[in-house]
Scaffold this active site. Sequence first.
Site, mmCIF file in Angstrom:
data_model
loop_
_atom_site.group_PDB
_atom_site.id
_atom_site.type_symbol
_atom_site.label_atom_id
_atom_site.label_comp_id
_atom_site.label_asym_id
_atom_site.label_seq_id
_atom_site.Cartn_x
_atom_site.Cartn_y
_atom_site.Cartn_z
ATOM 1 N N HIS A 11 22.158 19.100 -20.742
ATOM 2 C CA HIS A 11 22.399 19.266 -19.303
ATOM 3 C C HIS A 11 21.196 18.780 -18.497
ATOM 4 C CE1 HIS A 11 25.495 22.486 -20.483
ATOM 5 N NE2 HIS A 11 26.121 21.377 -20.149
ATOM 6 N N HIS A 16 27.840 15.095 -24.346
ATOM 7 C CA HIS A 16 27.195 16.069 -25.244
ATOM 8 C C HIS A 16 27.240 15.558 -26.682
ATOM 9 C CE1 HIS A 16 26.095 19.262 -22.616
ATOM 10 N NE2 HIS A 16 27.312 19.664 -22.317
ATOM 11 N N HIS A 65 31.591 14.408 -19.435
ATOM 12 C CA HIS A 65 30.512 15.382 -19.644
ATOM 13 C C HIS A 65 30.516 15.850 -21.106
ATOM 14 C CE1 HIS A 65 28.133 19.068 -18.295
ATOM 15 N NE2 HIS A 65 28.588 19.462 -19.464
ATOM 16 N N GLU A 66 31.690 16.218 -21.602
ATOM 17 C CA GLU A 66 31.773 16.721 -22.982
ATOM 18 C C GLU A 66 31.490 15.611 -23.999
ATOM 19 O OE1 GLU A 66 31.654 19.738 -23.281
ATOM 20 O OE2 GLU A 66 32.408 20.379 -21.333
HETATM 21 ZN ZN LIG Z 1 27.981 20.881 -20.805
#
Ligand SMILES: [Zn+2]
Length: 306
Positions: A41, A35, A31-32
């Site tokens: 998101h 980014h 997830h990170e």
């Molecule tokens: Zn996030």
Amino acid sequence: MDCWARLGKEGTTPQEISIDVNCESLGTVTHEIAHAFGFVHEHKHFERDDYIIVQYENINSTQWFNFDIELESTVEDFGIGYDYGSVMHYRGNSFTKNKNLTILTVDPNYQDTIGQEVGPSFADVKKLNFAYCNSTCPNTLNCERGGYVDPNNCNRCKCPEGFGGQLCEKVAVNIKACGASNLTATRSTQVIKAAGAKTCYYLIKAPTNKRVFFNLIKKAFPNYWQCSGGYVEINYNGDFKLTGARYCFYEPTVSQSKHEELLVIYKGAEDSEFALSYRYDDPSTASRVNNIEKTGCAIPKKMEKN
Ligand SMILES: [Zn+2]
């Protein structure tokens, strides 16, 4: 410290991604990293109001900015669409101030699908490949079921989970204990079932212009948040590049496939179990299952879609 990363590439030197002690799961780490690759998101997707309802009354107003919608002009999704199972999607109770849900899925069948922290979904990886590796292969292939040309092997398609073969034309082969994965619906009811720690795939086909009618007659999974203890996933809308509806706590409110194919994936732990009956029939407009009669427990009122 915490878990965070800044959005997108910032310069020519390596940039920091913070992975604190509670962030070591594959889902959170990817997830990170996503980014940093430029992913926002999923629940901020420009089409999100068609898919989720944010319950602002359960969120402190100082945190409302976490649910702001990104403009279509600033986000590229390559036509892949909103994926409830994205690793970039928040949980149903993210930023709650009172333990009530903060994100309701418009289709209540996806309430257990959002917020998974296991790892990137097929659509997440597809988006990443389209963004960074789309020019790798000089050729195109007629990939089926939402697959796409594999940048690591231009002669094959990368296929959604449950499918394989050069063009995603085949359903995954099951281990023996699951039974056959390639199933043909008949007018009379048949049943598939599986139990224990294993993964099973079932592609159920109805004849042309018919629909698969199904009923989840047994479902036993530990009630962990967001189905982290196993689930049965039913992809009834036929768009296999997107994560299907996962059930571990809530009951289905649909009972027929949108097209001729229904994909069922069982991901079980030691004490899990599921059974599903199926048959084919003509498309019907009355597709709701009566949950009260069937299981004795209704879907909570706030989950009901009018
Ligand atoms: Zn996030």
